[in-house]
Design a protein around this motif. Structure first.
Motif, PDB file in Angstrom:
ATOM      1  N   ALA A 209      19.860  26.289 -36.156  1.00 14.42           N
ATOM      2  CA  ALA A 209      19.340  24.948 -36.386  1.00 14.42           C
ATOM      3  C   ALA A 209      20.301  23.897 -35.839  1.00 14.42           C
ATOM      4  O   ALA A 209      21.513  24.006 -36.022  1.00 14.42           O
ATOM      5  N   MET A 210      19.752  22.879 -35.194  1.00 16.77           N
ATOM      6  CA  MET A 210      20.550  21.736 -34.756  1.00 16.77           C
ATOM      7  C   MET A 210      20.307  20.578 -35.727  1.00 16.77           C
ATOM      8  O   MET A 210      19.170  20.174 -35.963  1.00 16.77           O
ATOM      9  N   THR A 211      21.395  20.072 -36.295  1.00 11.14           N
ATOM     10  CA  THR A 211      21.317  18.945 -37.235  1.00 11.14           C
ATOM     11  C   THR A 211      22.323  17.884 -36.783  1.00 11.14           C
ATOM     12  O   THR A 211      23.350  17.683 -37.427  1.00 11.14           O
ATOM     13  N   PRO A 212      22.050  17.203 -35.680  1.00  8.36           N
ATOM     14  CA  PRO A 212      23.063  16.333 -35.075  1.00  8.36           C
ATOM     15  C   PRO A 212      23.395  15.099 -35.909  1.00  8.36           C
ATOM     16  O   PRO A 212      22.549  14.559 -36.618  1.00  8.36           O
ATOM     17  N   TYR A 213      24.637  14.663 -35.778  1.00 11.88           N
ATOM     18  CA  TYR A 213      25.053  13.403 -36.387  1.00 11.88           C
ATOM     19  C   TYR A 213      24.996  12.295 -35.334  1.00 11.88           C
ATOM     20  O   TYR A 213      24.703  12.540 -34.165  1.00 11.88           O
ATOM     21  N   SER A 214      25.265  11.075 -35.759  1.00  9.61           N
ATOM     22  CA  SER A 214      25.173   9.905 -34.884  1.00  9.61           C
ATOM     23  C   SER A 214      23.802   9.845 -34.214  1.00  9.61           C
ATOM     24  O   SER A 214      23.679   9.520 -33.036  1.00  9.61           O
ATOM     25  N   ALA A 215      22.777  10.134 -34.994  1.00 12.73           N
ATOM     26  CA  ALA A 215      21.417  10.213 -34.460  1.00 12.73           C
ATOM     27  C   ALA A 215      20.952   8.896 -33.848  1.00 12.73           C
ATOM     28  O   ALA A 215      20.124   8.887 -32.931  1.00 12.73           O
ATOM     29  N   THR A 277      11.866  15.846 -31.529  1.00 18.79           N
ATOM     30  CA  THR A 277      11.252  16.807 -30.610  1.00 18.79           C
ATOM     31  C   THR A 277      12.277  17.828 -30.115  1.00 18.79           C
ATOM     32  O   THR A 277      11.900  18.820 -29.481  1.00 18.79           O
ATOM     33  N   LYS A 278      13.551  17.599 -30.404  1.00 17.56           N
ATOM     34  CA  LYS A 278      14.636  18.439 -29.885  1.00 17.56           C
ATOM     35  C   LYS A 278      15.341  19.275 -30.955  1.00 17.56           C
ATOM     36  O   LYS A 278      15.892  20.335 -30.632  1.00 17.56           O
ATOM     37  N   VAL A 279      15.375  18.791 -32.201  1.00 19.01           N
ATOM     38  CA  VAL A 279      16.254  19.382 -33.207  1.00 19.01           C
ATOM     39  C   VAL A 279      15.508  19.667 -34.506  1.00 19.01           C
ATOM     40  O   VAL A 279      14.373  19.242 -34.702  1.00 19.01           O
TER      41      VAL A 279
END
Length: 333
Positions: A209-215, A277-279
């Motif tokens: 899973a990708m859970t990026p910060y600084s979205a 749509t990416k993460v």
């Protein structure tokens, strides 16, 4: 709100993760713009009411006061098994290394401190905050696996790493019969897309899973530059990450604003709709209730492929910035 499985774990999370770095005692001197306890509680309560069940904090945020605020609020407002709580641990400090504290001991101590701060029996997702170049990855994996076996954590994630580091760690874990990282939290948004080179492909291939910060790029993707906030003025770390590429990034930010006008929604909704749509679930830093509304609305905003292409086509490569730039050692010669 929509919900999804977090990688290969048994955790079910909301498509929006509430980033809690903005919660914590501002008198610690880390950040002057953070919210005190009552304001933090109000935001957390509203997030729960809007269906957010995924909360992300760290022992490093405001000297542990973010963990304390979040833990107390969630204990008071909901049942423990209704939320997914993530927190993070840091690499060993030079002082710990000098005192002979090894990597396993440092992780165990940090985990126990986080559990104490949160006043909880377990953590759902325990995240390796920054790669520790002074500790063998096998030591990290063994310490985390033991914590899972003991019931102190349910799953493990990693943050601020290269694709090769994540691939190496999970391959080693598989070979040794240890728990693997189920998620990665990296610096990824419309104006910082370097993860698309390798990391996103690895995650898609291996079900991570990708859970990026600084979205929202510290607000840059949520408003035009003529609408300044207190954080925008005072957050020197955000300036370090984005000011050098401001001119090239502004082209994309202008396109976000254009689509927001066309769809009659906020810039936040456009930016997050693209990222969704990416993460799996972006970590969205929240300090105001309307930011929750925008984030939740983004979950159900469907962009056309032509809109996605329009937002992406003017992107230019970026150098590493922030944590990754600061924590990458120079190559040996």
């Amino acid at each position: 709100m929509q919900y999804t499985q977090l990688g290969k774990s048994d955790l079910t999370v909301s498509r929006i993760c509430m980033g809690c770095m903005g919660f914590g005692d501002p008198s610690t001197g880390q950040h002057s713009w953070t919210l005190g306890e009552q304001e933090s509680r109000d935001i957390i309560r509203y997030g729960l009411e809007q269906g957010i069940n995924f909360f992300d904090t760290a022992i490093a945020y405001q000297n542990g006061s973010s963990e304390r605020y979040v833990g107390q609020a969630l204990r008071d407002m909901t049942q423990r098994d209704k939320v997914v709580l993530a927190t993070k641990f840091l690499p060993r400090t030079p002082e710990q290394i000098a005192r002979g504290i090894d990597g396993k001991q440092a992780i165990a101590q940090s985990l126990d401190q986080s559990l104490q701060n949160l006043s909880m029996d377990y953590i759902d997702l325990y995240i390796y905050h920054i790669w520790d170049y002074n500790t063998p990855i096998i030591d990290v994996l063994e310490a985390l696996h033991q914590a899972i076996k003991s019931g102190k954590i349910r799953a493990i994630g990693i943050s601020n790493c290269y694709a090769w580091q994540l691939a190496k760690a999970n391959a080693l874990a598989e070979c040794e019969g240890l728990s693997q990282f189920v998620s990665v939290q990296s610096h990824y948004n419309l104006i910082m897309r370097e993860d698309e080179r390798e990391l996103s492909g690895l995650c898609a291939e291996d079900g991570i899973a990708m859970t990026p910060y600084s979205a929202l790029a510290s607000g840059r993707l949520a408003r035009q530059k003529d609408h300044q906030t207190r954080r925008a003025v005072e957050d020197d770390y955000a300036k370090l990450k984005y000011d050098k590429t401001a001119a090239q990034d502004q082209i994309i930010i202008d396109r976000v604003a254009e689509l927001a006008r066309r769809y009659q929604v906020s810039m936040t909704e456009i930016s997050l709709a693209w990222l969704l749509t990416k993460v799996t679930a972006p970590v969205v830093g929240i300090t105001k209730k309307y930011q929750i509304d925008d984030a939740v609305n983004a979950v159900n905003l469907q962009l056309k492929q032509e809109d996605i292409d329009y937002l992406e086509e003017r992107y230019q490569p970026h150098f590493l910035s922030g944590v990754m730039a600061q924590n990458t050692p120079l190559p040996k010669r």
